[in-house]
Design an enzyme around this catalytic site. Structure first.
Site, PDB file in Angstrom:
ATOM      1  N   HIS A  70       8.273  79.554  47.352  1.00 41.05           N
ATOM      2  CA  HIS A  70       8.945  78.292  47.060  1.00 41.05           C
ATOM      3  C   HIS A  70       7.963  77.135  46.874  1.00 41.05           C
ATOM      4  CE1 HIS A  70      12.536  80.545  47.966  1.00 41.05           C
ATOM      5  NE2 HIS A  70      13.165  79.607  47.269  1.00 41.05           N
ATOM      6  N   TYR A 114      18.304  69.617  44.730  1.00 40.65           N
ATOM      7  CA  TYR A 114      18.391  70.906  45.411  1.00 40.65           C
ATOM      8  C   TYR A 114      17.282  70.991  46.454  1.00 40.65           C
ATOM      9  CZ  TYR A 114      18.832  76.047  45.766  1.00 40.65           C
ATOM     10  OH  TYR A 114      19.016  77.336  46.199  1.00 40.65           O
TER      11      TYR A 114
END
Length: 118
Positions: free
Chosen positions: A27, A46
């Site tokens: 990520h 997000y």
């Protein structure tokens, strides 16, 4: 005509203890195609949070008008399905009968919003 307010979503999934470092690493280096498709599918703001135990908490806003169509569009991208396969392997779904992010009754457990401020 005024723009409709974005719909807010929150959800959880569990992270396998053996996958914490790998999950954070992937990520930190999200594939550009993934970020582009998320934006194209009307998802903004997000975020994913980790409680340092095993729960991942995600929140996002949806600005489109047909979330099912946008999620189908997202799932149709082969690179997205590859991303989901990789990250699903690091997770354990709290949804009974969950198969993967790409199929089944869902992977991340949706949460009910009980309060927010603007």
């Amino acid at each position: 005509m005024a723009q409709p307010q974005p719909r807010r979503f929150a959800q959880i999934v569990h992270l396998k203890p053996s996958a914490i470092a790998a999950y954070k690493e992937c990520h930190a280096n999200v594939w550009p195609e993934i970020l582009d498709k998320i934006k194209e599918c009307n998802i903004i703001d997000y975020s994913i949070f980790f409680d340092n135990d095993r729960t991942l908490f995600a929140t996002f806003k949806y600005t489109g008008t047909d979330i099912d169509a946008d999620m189908d569009k997202m799932a149709a991208l082969p690179r997205m399905r590859e991303w989901w396969a990789m990250t699903d392997g690091m997770q354990e779904s709290p949804i009974p009968g969950a198969v993967s992010s790409a199929e089944g009754p869902g992977w991340w457990k949706p949460l009910e919003e009980v309060f927010h401020t603007d």
